[in-house]
Structure formats: C-alpha cells, structure tokens
Design a protein around this motif. Structure first.
Motif, short mmCIF file in Angstrom:
data_model
loop_
_atom_site.label_atom_id
_atom_site.label_comp_id
_atom_site.label_asym_id
_atom_site.label_seq_id
_atom_site.Cartn_x
_atom_site.Cartn_y
_atom_site.Cartn_z
N ALA A 104 0.86 -1.19 0.00
CA ALA A 104 0.00 0.00 0.00
C ALA A 104 0.89 1.24 0.00
O ALA A 104 1.74 1.39 0.87
N LEU A 105 0.69 2.10 -0.99
CA LEU A 105 1.51 3.31 -1.14
C LEU A 105 0.65 4.55 -0.96
O LEU A 105 -0.45 4.63 -1.51
N PRO A 106 1.16 5.53 -0.23
CA PRO A 106 0.39 6.76 -0.03
C PRO A 106 0.39 7.62 -1.29
O PRO A 106 1.37 7.68 -2.03
N VAL B 151 -7.36 -5.30 5.66
CA VAL B 151 -6.45 -4.27 5.12
C VAL B 151 -6.37 -3.03 6.01
O VAL B 151 -5.63 -2.10 5.69
N GLY B 152 -7.11 -3.02 7.11
CA GLY B 152 -7.15 -1.84 7.96
C GLY B 152 -5.78 -1.35 8.41
O GLY B 152 -5.47 -0.15 8.27
N PRO B 153 -4.91 -2.22 8.95
CA PRO B 153 -3.59 -1.74 9.35
C PRO B 153 -2.78 -1.19 8.18
O PRO B 153 -2.13 -0.14 8.31
N ALA B 154 -2.78 -1.88 7.03
CA ALA B 154 -2.01 -1.40 5.89
C ALA B 154 -2.50 -0.03 5.43
O ALA B 154 -1.70 0.86 5.12
N ILE B 155 -3.81 0.15 5.38
CA ILE B 155 -4.36 1.45 4.99
C ILE B 155 -4.00 2.51 6.02
O ILE B 155 -3.68 3.66 5.68
N THR B 156 -4.04 2.14 7.30
CA THR B 156 -3.67 3.09 8.35
C THR B 156 -2.27 3.63 8.13
O THR B 156 -2.04 4.85 8.15
N TYR B 157 -1.32 2.73 7.91
CA TYR B 157 0.08 3.15 7.77
C TYR B 157 0.30 3.90 6.45
O TYR B 157 0.99 4.93 6.41
N ALA B 158 -0.30 3.41 5.36
CA ALA B 158 -0.09 4.07 4.07
C ALA B 158 -0.75 5.45 4.04
O ALA B 158 -0.16 6.41 3.53
N SER B 159 -1.94 5.57 4.59
CA SER B 159 -2.63 6.86 4.56
C SER B 159 -1.95 7.89 5.45
O SER B 159 -2.18 9.09 5.30
N ALA B 160 -1.08 7.42 6.36
CA ALA B 160 -0.29 8.33 7.20
C ALA B 160 1.02 8.73 6.53
O ALA B 160 1.75 9.56 7.08
#
Length: 398
Positions: free
Chosen positions: A95-97, A130-139
């Motif tokens: 997941a990339l921001p 995918v919640g954790p991956a989205i959390t880190y990427a969106s940050a």
C-alpha cells in the motif's frame, strides 16, 4: 489470533483466476529465479482521496485520526521458499500513499490468525484485513503486509506459527515490494518499522531479529512495535489455551497448532481418533471459522487423545524443540532500535504475560491498548487500538 466465529468466503482461488498481469518485461527481477522476484502484480481498487481512506477505515472500526493521503494498493505474487527451503510462491499486499513523496519509510505488518486464505491482506475481502495497511499508508508510509505461505494466492497448507517461513515470506515480500515501488516511481528507504498482530506479533519479533542479523542486503530494522503476540507459547499461551481461554478459541487455536506442527515437525497426531481426520481437514485454507465451530467438541479432553493432551500440557521431544524455536524470537538479543510492545491487560485470548515476558528480554515497555472491543473481543480490539498507537509512535520517529 482471530475470531473463529466469523463467516468467511469458501473456495480456493488460484492466481490464474484473478486476472493477474505478469510483471513488466523491463524489470530484471521478474526474469530471475531468486527469492523476492516478482511473479505478478495486480493493482487493486484505489482509495483516491484521504476521505476514501477514512471511509474504508471507519467501516472496519479502525481509527482515522492519522489519515492524510489516499492510498494505492497492489497485490504482489513473488518467489520465496517453503519450510524445507524449496522454491515456492507467496502473495502479499503493498500500500503506497498518494503523497507525492518519492522516498518512503516502510512499515511491515504481519496479520493475525486466519483460517480461510481469502482473508489474507492482499485478497482485500473486507476492511479488517487491510485496515492496518491502509492506516500506515494513509499516514505516509509504504505499508507491506505478507499473506504468509499457503494464504492468499500461495499454494499448499499454511505452516501456522512457523516463524522461519513467516520470516522468509516477510523478507522476500519486502524485496518484491521494493521492485514494484520502483515501477511506481517510488523508492523504499532502508529502515523498516516492523509490527504485527497476534500470530503476527511473534512473526514481527522474528522478522526484526532477522533484519538485525542482516537477512537482507538493503533493508534493516528501524523500529519494532508488535501487538498482542503469543511470544511465549510454552510457558504462557499453551497453558492459557488449555485452562482459561474460552471455547471455541481454545480448541480452534490448539487444533490449528497441532495440525500444522504434526506436519512441520514430524509429530504424531495429537487428536482423539474420533476427530483426527475431521478436524485436520478443516485447516486447509478453504474452510471457515463457522465450519470449525460446527465440528469442534466442547473441551480439550474430547478433542485430543490422552497422549496428545499430555504432550500439550508437558511438552517434550520434537514438540518441545519446536516450541523453543518459536519462543526464541524474543531471546538471544537486545533490540538496538526503538521498541515498544502493545497489548491489552484484559485480553481474553492472548494473556498479557506473553508481552511482559518478551518485553523483559528486549528491555522494552509494554503499552496498554485498553479495553476496546471488536466483535465482542478485547483481543481483536487490541489490533485496532494497537495500530492507532503504533502509527502515531512511528510518525514521531520519522
């Protein structure tokens, strides 16, 4: 670990059935027969804006307070090795921001126990996965989440709680993710912030130890923040599963361990003959927690033979050696990087003593994730709360 009552999709999904496109011919990694080489990449549904990322997280009850960017998601199939060292493939999520930043810090997140292969992160069956991956990427981080062997699009049964193969799958996904990121005009920085939940907690400590020991020429350990891991299987978790953890979680986890480790470590069956074939066949990546709950008896004394129950209670021989291998993820070294362990004091499935024992060796604090629940479980709630606490800590370190 996971909520065994959750109803999940059945059906073995093979790579050929998902429209995966081969990695571009311009990538030299795709042409080599090496660990971490990219076999195929599938661009998943993008979260075009920060608002879309917030909505996805909120739908799965994850915290949205650190969301700054939209997220691009990629399912990666890559080359790795099986528990015997033979070549195989596995899948994972990148997941990339949508931040415009070219040089990205990396977070590696290892997921908790799943029965059905479609619940692995790269399958994106729901927001929980995918919640954790989205959390880190969106940050603002590049988030990497291995499916593990035998989950997602990987062949064969999942080698549950087998740290050596969880580690190789994690390291090789980092290599594959680096190649995919380059194709997207991004570069992954060397320092990896390593985290994971439940089963992924000990997978995270094992990955941290491996990166510190030079498992990869590029990536190195930057920080360690596992959540609610069963780090001390022999002295804490097994005893809890046999005595205090409630049905069906106790039998579900014990059955998974007994099935996988009998195969991995050449152990005799743990099960009573009435249940051996019936229960073992359910840990195939196709069945669901509902299937398991409908099959399990009411107690360990019914599920396991007298010999199997005795071995679980007083490990010896190859079983004791396998437990020592697992529990060594927190021993033999002092973490040289910023380290915190997150855990809930009232966790009903993975006692906090697991984290306390590991933290004492690593000389790191245990941070309480509180009493937040998810689907009635403080253990599952600790994944949500721990992810929210870890991402804020990682942002402070960046």
């Amino acid at each position: 670990m996971r909520n065994l009552k959750r109803i999940v999709l059945c059906g073995l999904l093979l790579a050929g059935g998902l429209g995966l496109s081969a990695a571009g011919a311009g990538g030299a990694a795709a042409a080599r027969e090496g660990r971490g080489d990219v076999v195929a990449v599938q661009r998943l549904r993008p979260l075009d804006t920060a608002e879309a990322a917030r909505a996805e997280l909120a739908g799965a009850e994850f915290d949205t307070g650190t969301v700054r960017f939209g997220v691009d998601m990629f399912q990666i199939v890559y080359r790795t090795v099986d528990p015997t060292g033979k070549p195989t493939i596995a899948s994972g999520l990148l997941a990339l921001p949508r931040s415009g930043e070219r040089q990205l810090r990396v977070v590696s997140y290892a997921h908790g126990t799943e029965l059905n292969r479609t619940d692995a992160p790269s399958m994106w069956r729901d927001g929980w996965s995918v919640g954790p991956a989205i959390t880190y990427a969106s940050a603002g981080f590049a988030a990497v989440a291995p499916d593990y062997l035998g989950m997602g699009l990987g062949p064969g049964p999942h080698p549950y709680l087998h740290l050596p193969s969880e580690t190789t799958a994690s390291v090789d996904l980092l290599r594959a993710a680096r190649a995919v990121a380059v194709e997207q005009g991004r570069a992954l920085r060397r320092e990896v912030y390593v985290t994971g939940f439940s089963q992924g907690g000990s997978a995270a400590t094992a990955l941290g130890k491996a990166l510190q020991s030079g498992a990869d020429d590029w990536f190195r350990l930057g920080a360690l923040a596992p959540v609610s891991g069963a780090y001390d299987l022999r002295n804490v978790e097994l005893k809890a599963l046999l005595t205090t953890v409630e049905w069906p979680y106790n039998l579900g986890y014990l059955g998974y361990l007994a099935t996988a480790w009998s195969r991995l470590h050449d152990l005799p069956t743990f099960f009573d003959p009435k249940y051996a074939g019936r229960v073992e066949s359910l840990y195939d990546g196709v069945h669901t927690g509902q299937d398991l709950g409908e099959t399990l008896p009411g107690s360990p004394a019914e599920l396991f033979s007298q010999e199997g129950l005795a071995l679980l209670g007083t490990p010896s021989g190859r079983f004791a050696a396998a437990l020592a291998e697992h529990d060594a993820s927190c021993t033999g070294y002092r973490s040289p990087v910023p380290t915190r362990l997150f855990a809930a004091r009232t966790d009903e499935q993975v006692p906090v003593a697991n984290s306390e024992h590991c933290a004492a060796v690593l000389r790191a604090p245990v941070v309480d994730t509180g009493t937040q629940e998810y689907q009635g479980s403080v253990h599952l709630g600790s994944n949500i709360a721990g992810t929210a606490q870890a991402v804020r800590w990682f942002l402070q370190l960046s």
